[in-house]
Design a protein around this motif. Sequence first.
Motif, PDB file in Angstrom:
ATOM      1  N   LEU A 125      36.590  37.008  44.096  1.00  0.00           N
ATOM      2  CA  LEU A 125      36.719  38.452  43.904  1.00  0.00           C
ATOM      3  C   LEU A 125      35.441  39.069  43.354  1.00  0.00           C
ATOM      4  CD1 LEU A 125      40.244  38.388  42.219  1.00  0.00           C
ATOM      5  CD2 LEU A 125      39.741  39.013  44.596  1.00  0.00           C
ATOM      6  N   SER A 126      35.086  40.201  43.881  1.00  0.00           N
ATOM      7  CA  SER A 126      33.942  40.950  43.347  1.00  0.00           C
ATOM      8  C   SER A 126      34.359  41.586  42.017  1.00  0.00           C
ATOM      9  CB  SER A 126      33.510  42.041  44.335  1.00  0.00           C
ATOM     10  OG  SER A 126      34.545  43.025  44.437  1.00  0.00           O
ATOM     11  N   ASP A 127      33.370  42.079  41.274  1.00  0.00           N
ATOM     12  CA  ASP A 127      33.670  42.731  40.009  1.00  0.00           C
ATOM     13  C   ASP A 127      34.541  43.968  40.214  1.00  0.00           C
ATOM     14  OD1 ASP A 127      32.199  40.858  38.608  1.00  0.00           O
ATOM     15  OD2 ASP A 127      30.350  42.029  38.669  1.00  0.00           O
ATOM     16  N   GLU A 128      34.328  44.677  41.319  1.00  0.00           N
ATOM     17  CA  GLU A 128      35.137  45.864  41.608  1.00  0.00           C
ATOM     18  C   GLU A 128      36.594  45.477  41.878  1.00  0.00           C
ATOM     19  OE1 GLU A 128      36.492  49.669  42.353  1.00  0.00           O
ATOM     20  OE2 GLU A 128      34.737  48.929  41.265  1.00  0.00           O
ATOM     21  N   LYS A 129      36.803  44.368  42.615  1.00  0.00           N
ATOM     22  CA  LYS A 129      38.175  43.929  42.893  1.00  0.00           C
ATOM     23  C   LYS A 129      38.856  43.406  41.627  1.00  0.00           C
ATOM     24  CE  LYS A 129      37.597  42.979  47.810  1.00  0.00           C
ATOM     25  NZ  LYS A 129      37.622  41.962  48.894  1.00  0.00           N
ATOM     26  N   ILE A 130      38.067  42.792  40.746  1.00  0.00           N
ATOM     27  CA  ILE A 130      38.626  42.353  39.456  1.00  0.00           C
ATOM     28  C   ILE A 130      39.041  43.575  38.643  1.00  0.00           C
ATOM     29  CG2 ILE A 130      38.102  41.220  37.257  1.00  0.00           C
ATOM     30  CD1 ILE A 130      36.163  39.400  38.809  1.00  0.00           C
ATOM     31  N   ARG A 131      38.205  44.623  38.687  1.00  0.00           N
ATOM     32  CA  ARG A 131      38.536  45.868  37.982  1.00  0.00           C
ATOM     33  C   ARG A 131      39.860  46.446  38.496  1.00  0.00           C
ATOM     34  NH1 ARG A 131      38.856  50.928  38.647  1.00  0.00           N
ATOM     35  NH2 ARG A 131      38.277  50.791  40.862  1.00  0.00           N
ATOM     36  N   MET A 132      40.053  46.413  39.822  1.00  0.00           N
ATOM     37  CA  MET A 132      41.279  46.942  40.418  1.00  0.00           C
ATOM     38  C   MET A 132      42.494  46.101  40.030  1.00  0.00           C
ATOM     39  SD  MET A 132      39.652  47.855  44.169  1.00  0.00           S
ATOM     40  CE  MET A 132      41.217  48.277  44.903  1.00  0.00           C
ATOM     41  N   LYS A 133      42.289  44.776  39.963  1.00  0.00           N
ATOM     42  CA  LYS A 133      43.401  43.900  39.563  1.00  0.00           C
ATOM     43  C   LYS A 133      43.769  44.108  38.094  1.00  0.00           C
ATOM     44  CE  LYS A 133      43.643  40.027  42.774  1.00  0.00           C
ATOM     45  NZ  LYS A 133      45.116  40.157  42.925  1.00  0.00           N
ATOM     46  N   LEU A 134      42.779  44.390  37.264  1.00  0.00           N
ATOM     47  CA  LEU A 134      43.056  44.699  35.859  1.00  0.00           C
ATOM     48  C   LEU A 134      43.984  45.909  35.763  1.00  0.00           C
ATOM     49  CD1 LEU A 134      39.559  44.214  34.160  1.00  0.00           C
ATOM     50  CD2 LEU A 134      41.623  42.868  33.705  1.00  0.00           C
ATOM     51  N   GLU A 135      43.742  46.893  36.635  1.00  0.00           N
ATOM     52  CA  GLU A 135      44.591  48.091  36.653  1.00  0.00           C
ATOM     53  C   GLU A 135      45.999  47.746  37.150  1.00  0.00           C
ATOM     54  OE1 GLU A 135      42.914  51.315  38.810  1.00  0.00           O
ATOM     55  OE2 GLU A 135      41.092  51.430  37.588  1.00  0.00           O
ATOM     56  N   ASP A 136      46.065  46.998  38.270  1.00  0.00           N
ATOM     57  CA  ASP A 136      47.356  46.711  38.899  1.00  0.00           C
ATOM     58  C   ASP A 136      48.217  45.776  38.053  1.00  0.00           C
ATOM     59  OD1 ASP A 136      46.560  48.270  41.003  1.00  0.00           O
ATOM     60  OD2 ASP A 136      45.898  46.592  42.258  1.00  0.00           O
ATOM     61  N   LEU A 137      47.603  44.725  37.501  1.00  0.00           N
ATOM     62  CA  LEU A 137      48.376  43.694  36.803  1.00  0.00           C
ATOM     63  C   LEU A 137      48.620  44.005  35.328  1.00  0.00           C
ATOM     64  CD1 LEU A 137      46.672  40.489  38.277  1.00  0.00           C
ATOM     65  CD2 LEU A 137      48.851  41.509  38.971  1.00  0.00           C
ATOM     66  N   TYR A 138      47.614  44.628  34.685  1.00  0.00           N
ATOM     67  CA  TYR A 138      47.700  44.773  33.230  1.00  0.00           C
ATOM     68  C   TYR A 138      47.576  46.215  32.742  1.00  0.00           C
ATOM     69  CZ  TYR A 138      46.676  39.802  33.759  1.00  0.00           C
ATOM     70  OH  TYR A 138      46.697  38.475  34.124  1.00  0.00           O
ATOM     71  N   GLN A 139      47.434  47.156  33.678  1.00  0.00           N
ATOM     72  CA  GLN A 139      47.260  48.567  33.311  1.00  0.00           C
ATOM     73  C   GLN A 139      46.073  48.742  32.353  1.00  0.00           C
ATOM     74  OE1 GLN A 139      50.741  47.265  33.124  1.00  0.00           O
ATOM     75  NE2 GLN A 139      50.372  47.664  35.299  1.00  0.00           N
ATOM     76  N   VAL A 140      45.009  48.001  32.643  1.00  0.00           N
ATOM     77  CA  VAL A 140      43.772  48.096  31.866  1.00  0.00           C
ATOM     78  C   VAL A 140      42.739  48.832  32.719  1.00  0.00           C
ATOM     79  CG1 VAL A 140      41.861  46.800  30.855  1.00  0.00           C
ATOM     80  CG2 VAL A 140      44.198  46.022  30.511  1.00  0.00           C
ATOM     81  N   TYR A 141      42.184  49.902  32.171  1.00  0.00           N
ATOM     82  CA  TYR A 141      41.266  50.749  32.927  1.00  0.00           C
ATOM     83  C   TYR A 141      39.866  50.664  32.325  1.00  0.00           C
ATOM     84  CZ  TYR A 141      45.734  52.461  34.565  1.00  0.00           C
ATOM     85  OH  TYR A 141      47.009  52.542  35.083  1.00  0.00           O
ATOM     86  N   VAL A 142      38.990  49.936  33.011  1.00  0.00           N
ATOM     87  CA  VAL A 142      37.607  49.787  32.559  1.00  0.00           C
ATOM     88  C   VAL A 142      36.674  49.985  33.742  1.00  0.00           C
ATOM     89  CG1 VAL A 142      38.156  48.196  30.663  1.00  0.00           C
ATOM     90  CG2 VAL A 142      37.669  47.276  32.946  1.00  0.00           C
ATOM     91  N   ALA A 143      35.411  50.174  33.440  1.00  0.00           N
ATOM     92  CA  ALA A 143      34.420  50.355  34.507  1.00  0.00           C
ATOM     93  C   ALA A 143      34.021  49.007  35.107  1.00  0.00           C
ATOM     94  CB  ALA A 143      33.178  51.050  33.946  1.00  0.00           C
TER      95      ALA A 143
END
Length: 431
Positions: free
Chosen positions: A385-403
């Motif tokens: 996974l790219s860093d952008e896809k990891i960022r999206m998974k953080l949102e989907d799985l854990y509701q964590v919103y970071v850059a």
Amino acid sequence: MQQSLVLKQALSWKMNQSLHQSIEILQLSGIELYDYVQKIAEENPLIEDIRPIDQQVLSQFHGETNAFENMNASKKNMYEQLKENVYMLSIPEDTLKQAVFFGIDSLNENGYLDITLEDWAANCQLTIEETEQALSYLQALDPPGIGARNLQECIQLQLKEMDCDYPFLEDLFEHHLVLIAEEDVSALAEKYAITEDEASKLITNMKLCHPNPGKLLEQEETEYIIPEAAVFREDGEWQLSFFNWSSPTIQIRDDILQMDMPKEGADFLKEKKKEVEMLEQAIQYRGKTLEQVLRIIVNKQLSFFEEGLTALKPLTLQDIADTLDLHVSTISRTISHKYLQTDFGILRVKYLLQRETRKGEGIARVVVKQYVHQIIADEDPGHPLSDEKIRMKLEDLYQVYVARRTVMKYREELGILSSSKRKRRTNGSND
């Protein structure tokens, strides 16, 4: 008038002496406090005994009667301490872990890397990319700045830990360091298009950086790791119980005070009695402050004791200072070299203080880093996974919103390669 001045000076000296002792005692661990009182007792004939240990309370948590059997009493140098901490990192391959150990052995006494990446790679039979990954693991160890290859990198690693990782730092170091030396906030802000508050913070944080981080791991004396208190569940409720060595009891020889003796001897004992009283007040202040601080920390982090690492909440020294209406430096001294006995083992109190990922989010950085590590551990090795896809998974799985940049920063701190390099290594291993 002169007598009044002398009295004020004497009173001021006594108050300063008492305050200095209170501050000194506040930052001592329980076993260090016991040693401190023992030294005073050697020169004070009024002190008969010091009783720091309640074996019954100790056995409740350790299941044995000898407190000192659970201490880590060995003297460890910088290299040994760093190697111990390597086991706290999630290093996927043993060859990489051995490379990190080699890197530690290649540090000089100040904590700087004393070998080129090419020589490191050749000695460990790794590629340069793999060696760079080993370096990132090494530089993730405490204290920040360890494993730097020069002073500039050492300062940058420490600033990164302080959230002052600006993209212009390299240019600042090479061409405009005079702005830092002269503390020219306005010029620094104008030169790099940042606010004066940011410029002021950068200058302050650079002053806090240690030029020789390896020196911070020097141990002149044997260090005993023993908890001040225990956190445990009893009848469904979490309790905080302090061990007796956290507040030693001093027994005085009253028989000496009641003896008839010349004025000189009586005055000497009177002074020694005041010494004991000041010492007892300092010990009481330490015990009261330590209890207040630990209770706030434990109450704030109850979810951690229930659920583990991912339940740690953001908590700072300033938060505790504001709650108790004390100075941040007092809180810092209070938790210095202090440990807690928990279901997870003996933990440094400082570990329970975690910074927030982003102000207002309510999520500790260490938790988000754990999520990032878990997402990468669960990815398809053939399609990392790219860093952008990891960022999206953080949102989907854990509701964590970071850059995305924050994801990259945490991934690098974890010592994990970028997706392209992870894919390259996977393809290489299939050949």
